[in-house]
Design a protein around this motif. Structure first.
Motif, PDB file in Angstrom:
ATOM      1  N   MET A   1       0.858  -1.189   0.000  1.00 27.07           N
ATOM      2  CA  MET A   1       0.000   0.000   0.000  1.00 27.07           C
ATOM      3  C   MET A   1       0.885   1.226   0.000  1.00 27.07           C
ATOM      4  SD  MET A   1      -2.690   0.981   2.933  1.00 27.07           S
ATOM      5  CE  MET A   1      -3.412   2.597   3.059  1.00 27.07           C
ATOM      6  N   ARG A   2       0.605   2.166  -0.891  1.00 29.24           N
ATOM      7  CA  ARG A   2       1.428   3.347  -0.965  1.00 29.24           C
ATOM      8  C   ARG A   2       0.540   4.564  -0.798  1.00 29.24           C
ATOM      9  NH1 ARG A   2       3.979   0.530  -5.649  1.00 29.24           N
ATOM     10  NH2 ARG A   2       5.832  -0.469  -4.855  1.00 29.24           N
ATOM     11  N   ILE A   3       0.535   5.126   0.395  1.00 27.88           N
ATOM     12  CA  ILE A   3      -0.211   6.349   0.665  1.00 27.88           C
ATOM     13  C   ILE A   3       0.778   7.363   1.201  1.00 27.88           C
ATOM     14  CG2 ILE A   3      -2.018   7.439   2.026  1.00 27.88           C
ATOM     15  CD1 ILE A   3      -3.470   4.890   2.073  1.00 27.88           C
ATOM     16  N   ALA A   4       0.878   8.517   0.565  1.00 20.00           N
ATOM     17  CA  ALA A   4       1.761   9.572   1.044  1.00 20.00           C
ATOM     18  C   ALA A   4       0.983  10.456   1.987  1.00 20.00           C
ATOM     19  CB  ALA A   4       2.293  10.388  -0.120  1.00 20.00           C
ATOM     20  N   GLY A   5       1.604  10.871   3.084  1.00 18.99           N
ATOM     21  CA  GLY A   5       0.956  11.751   4.027  1.00 18.99           C
ATOM     22  C   GLY A   5       1.071  13.185   3.603  1.00 18.99           C
ATOM     23  N   ALA A 532      11.269  -5.139   1.108  1.00 20.84           N
ATOM     24  CA  ALA A 532      10.089  -5.494   0.318  1.00 20.84           C
ATOM     25  C   ALA A 532       8.785  -5.250   1.069  1.00 20.84           C
ATOM     26  CB  ALA A 532      10.174  -6.962  -0.095  1.00 20.84           C
ATOM     27  N   PHE A 533       8.859  -4.759   2.304  1.00 20.08           N
ATOM     28  CA  PHE A 533       7.668  -4.590   3.128  1.00 20.08           C
ATOM     29  C   PHE A 533       7.300  -3.109   3.236  1.00 20.08           C
ATOM     30  CE2 PHE A 533       9.625  -8.523   4.485  1.00 20.08           C
ATOM     31  CZ  PHE A 533       8.558  -9.390   4.576  1.00 20.08           C
ATOM     32  N   ASP A 534       6.014  -2.824   3.351  1.00 16.63           N
ATOM     33  CA  ASP A 534       5.558  -1.466   3.621  1.00 16.63           C
ATOM     34  C   ASP A 534       4.326  -1.513   4.523  1.00 16.63           C
ATOM     35  OD1 ASP A 534       3.033  -1.316   1.759  1.00 16.63           O
ATOM     36  OD2 ASP A 534       4.645  -2.018   0.445  1.00 16.63           O
ATOM     37  N   ARG A 573       6.104  -6.813  -1.268  1.00 20.76           N
ATOM     38  CA  ARG A 573       6.327  -6.727  -2.705  1.00 20.76           C
ATOM     39  C   ARG A 573       7.738  -7.221  -3.009  1.00 20.76           C
ATOM     40  NH1 ARG A 573       1.928  -3.300  -3.524  1.00 20.76           N
ATOM     41  NH2 ARG A 573       1.448  -2.137  -1.614  1.00 20.76           N
ATOM     42  N   PRO A 574       7.925  -8.531  -3.052  1.00 18.99           N
ATOM     43  CA  PRO A 574       9.277  -9.083  -3.198  1.00 18.99           C
ATOM     44  C   PRO A 574       9.864  -8.918  -4.590  1.00 18.99           C
ATOM     45  CG  PRO A 574       7.656 -10.844  -3.218  1.00 18.99           C
ATOM     46  CD  PRO A 574       6.908  -9.582  -2.906  1.00 18.99           C
TER      47      PRO A 574
END
Length: 660
Positions: A1-5, A532-534, A573-574
């Motif tokens: 998941m990619r959410i920018a603050g 690879a983790f977020d 996301r490896p």
């Protein structure tokens, strides 16, 4: 998941937004100014939107986002899908301005958002800004803005197609084609899906007439971006249709639309953005008696037209200042046609029509001034609004008039604005503060159309006044590492003359202005990536209360408003194209009504998403919604309940070909 603050990087760098440097045609509007982070923003990127599967699901990553009910677009009445933020009260109309490539997308009559027509696969990013806004079309953004940005050439494959199947007899297909067009490009896409639906009625309340929430819909979209010297012309067409069945056999609703827009972007010493759009929408709905299970109302036709445009100029002011000057216009016209029946005999009892027109025209100016590590921003709007030709007519079965009302035309001027500052105190710490005011006109639906959710009737109110927001907020952002960001916002918003459904007798409500809805709270967002983790998360904790002296609702929480909303996602996301993510969401208890007599318990759900490349350009994906099958109650009227999405499993195949 990619959410920018809340981050300056959201607006300046932005590989998510800018795309490849050698692509001259961006397909976007003019860039947001350096002062926008002073008002707080959250960015959801294209990959996360695709994982969510539905736009409204992806928006739930921003805690505080809600629609009128907890239902998504598979099991909600389309006219109830208004978007809001900041716990300002559940409302079928949108208190949040939602735009697609700068064009407002809300229905001209109802104010709801056609979520099924807005496919995540067509989007490149979504920016959510909570709090009142200024700038173009901002009259109406009392709870913030949601900016949908189409995927650009650098984000679009030449050919994309996917097919999926899931629980409850659900199927869906999507396809898109993108090709170079001179120095620009053209993109065509289509979507179709259907489902036998899930049971929204609890098992112990079902009757022979109960029905699953069956649905079917399609949309077609075309977009062209053509360079014109130093400028570019962007054209868009969107066609859609959506059919749903809710609770009982024969309780069918449908919505459709045909939208078109043109946008001219000029980049140079003088930057210019000129935009024009047209919307043609319609809605129909059949209400079934919950005692005789026969039609009681056929809202057979609700044609509505929306027109609008804007012109924005950015004169050359030097590198430390960005000045925006502009004007915008929105016009809406709509009429409801319906037939009422005796629920026992089926005989026609009345034929009714109601509608009117609205006009909102505004001038705006905003200035961002960068002074080293300090950014000052401010803006003002002057709006003229008018409500005209409001009418309500009713005839009996023989066509004899029984009621005819022509409502007085109204118009006024309103000044609103906002101001903020952003201070980059250190390389890792930023502080911000903002204050703002804004207003929202009542929709034609709120003014003129009554509705029934058995056994409660809610009356319209042609005398409704505009809502007016006044708010302040302050925030801090801490980014000790490029891969770690934490942001916290405290806010105090007061929505004066808030429109609410007010109980005036047993099983009878009316839309009325109450003194205010006062919402105070904390919002937090965070992201962390390691290898690879977020991880990412969003939390909204809000104390929201109705101010209505001398009434039973004074001091109570607004209807459909939870105090706590939480969303958290962990991703792995490896390798390129390989993804596994889990999303936990929690929504606190809320109430169906203004008097807090019918409770909707808290709900916690877990969603999963996985994707695995099979070969170049071909991927297998799977999605699980509400994995543990939690009961998510979406309606409670005297113990008559509706449920939201149960455990739903999907598997699909995605094919992408890139020849450029």
């Amino acid at each position: 998941m990619r959410i920018a603050g809340v981050a300056t990087a959201l607006l300046v760098a932005a590989p998510v937004l800018a795309q490849e440097a050698d692509i001259l045609v961006l397909g976007r509007g003019l860039p947001a100014g350096p002062g926008v982070p002073a008002y707080g923003s959250v960015l959801i990127d294209a990959e996360r939107l695709r994982e969510a599967g539905r736009l409204e699901t992806g928006l739930l990553d921003v805690a505080g986002f809600q629609q009128f009910r907890r239902s998504d677009s598979r099991s909600a009445n389309p006219s109830a899908q208004g978007a809001t933020l900041r716990a300002l009260g559940g409302n079928a109309a949108s208190r949040t301005l939602v735009t697609l490539d700068g064009v407002p997308v809300a229905d001209p009559f109802f104010g709801h958002i056609p979520f099924t027509a807005l496919s995540p696969e067509r989007l490149g990013a979504v920016r959510v800004t909570r709090g009142g806004g200024s700038g173009a079309f901002a009259a109406g953004a009392v709870a913030g803005t949601i900016e949908l940005m189409s995927a650009t050439l650098g984000q679009l494959p030449d050919l994309a197609a996917q097919a999926e199947g899931g629980s409850h007899g659900s199927t869906g297909v999507q396809a898109g084609l993108t090709a170079d067009l001179g120095g620009g490009y053209v993109s065509l896409s289509g979507r179709w899906d259907r489902s036998d639906g899930f049971w929204t009625t609890p098992k112990d309340q079902r009757v022979p007439a109960s029905a699953r929430a069956a649905n079917e819909g399609w949309s077609l979209s075309g977009r062209a971006v053509v360079p014109l010297g130093a400028a570019e012309l962007q054209a868009r067409v969107l066609l859609f249709r959506d059919e749903r069945t809710l609770r009982f056999k024969g309780a069918d609703s449908g919505s459709e639309g045909q939208d078109a827009s043109l946008r001219l972007i000029a980049r140079g010493p003088w930057e210019v953005e000129a935009l024009a759009y047209v919307q043609a929408r319609n809605f129909r709905n059949i209400v079934i008696s919950s005692t005789t299970f026969r039609p009681t109302l056929d809202q057979r036709n609700t044609p509505a037209t929306g027109l609008g445009g804007k012109l924005e100029l950015r004169p050359p002011m030097g590198g430390d200042q960005l000045l925006r000057l502009g004007a915008d216009l929105r016009w809406a016209d709509g009429t409801m046609f319906e037939t009422a029946f005796n629920g026992s005999t089926g005989a026609i009892t009345a034929r009714r029509q109601a509608g009117g027109q609205q006009l909102s025209a505004g001038l705006f100016a905003e200035d961002d001034w960068t002074l080293g590590e300090l950014v000052l921003t401010g803006g003002a709007r002057l709006d003229h609004w008018a409500i005209r030709d409001g009418h309500y007519e009713s005839h009996n079965a023989a066509g004899v008039p029984t009621q005819s009302e022509q409502f007085a035309n109204r118009q006024d001027w309103r000044l609103s604005g906002r101001a903020g500052l952003l201070w980059h105190a250190t390389g890792a710490l930023s502080l911000r503060a903002a204050a703002y005011s804004n207003h929202r006109l009542p929709t034609l639906n709120e003014l003129y159309r009554p509705f029934v959710v058995f056994p409660v009737t809610t009356q319209a109110n042609a005398a409704l006044k505009p809502e007016v927001l006044q708010g302040i907020e302050a925030g801090v952002e801490f980014q000790p590492l490029p891969t770690m960001r934490l942001a916290l916002t405290a806010f105090d918003n007061r929505l004066k003359d808030a429109i609410a459904n007010v109980t005036i007798a047993p099983n009878l409500r009316q839309r009325r202005n109450v003194e205010a809805i006062h919402a105070r709270g904390l919002e937090a967002t965070g992201t962390l990536a390691f290898g690879a983790f977020d991880l990412s998360g969003s939390l909204a904790l809000t104390h929201s209360r109705v101010r209505a002296d001398g009434t039973a609702m004074d001091g109570l929480r607004p209807a459909q408003t939870p105090e706590l909303m939480l969303s958290a996602t962990a991703g792995w996301r490896p390798a390129e194209g390989t993804t596994l993510s889990a999303t936990l969401r929690h929504t606190g208890r809320q109430y169906e009504d203004d008097l807090q007599t019918d409770s909707l318990p808290a709900a916690t759900t877990l969603d999963l998403f996985g994707q695995l490349p099979l070969t170049t350009g071909v991927s297998l994906y799977a999605r699980a919604e509400n994995l543990f099958d939690a009961n998510v109650f979406t309606r409670n009227v005297g113990g008559s309940l509706d449920l939201g999405t149960p455990r739903t499993l999907w598997v699909g195949l995605r094919v992408e070909a890139l020849g450029r």
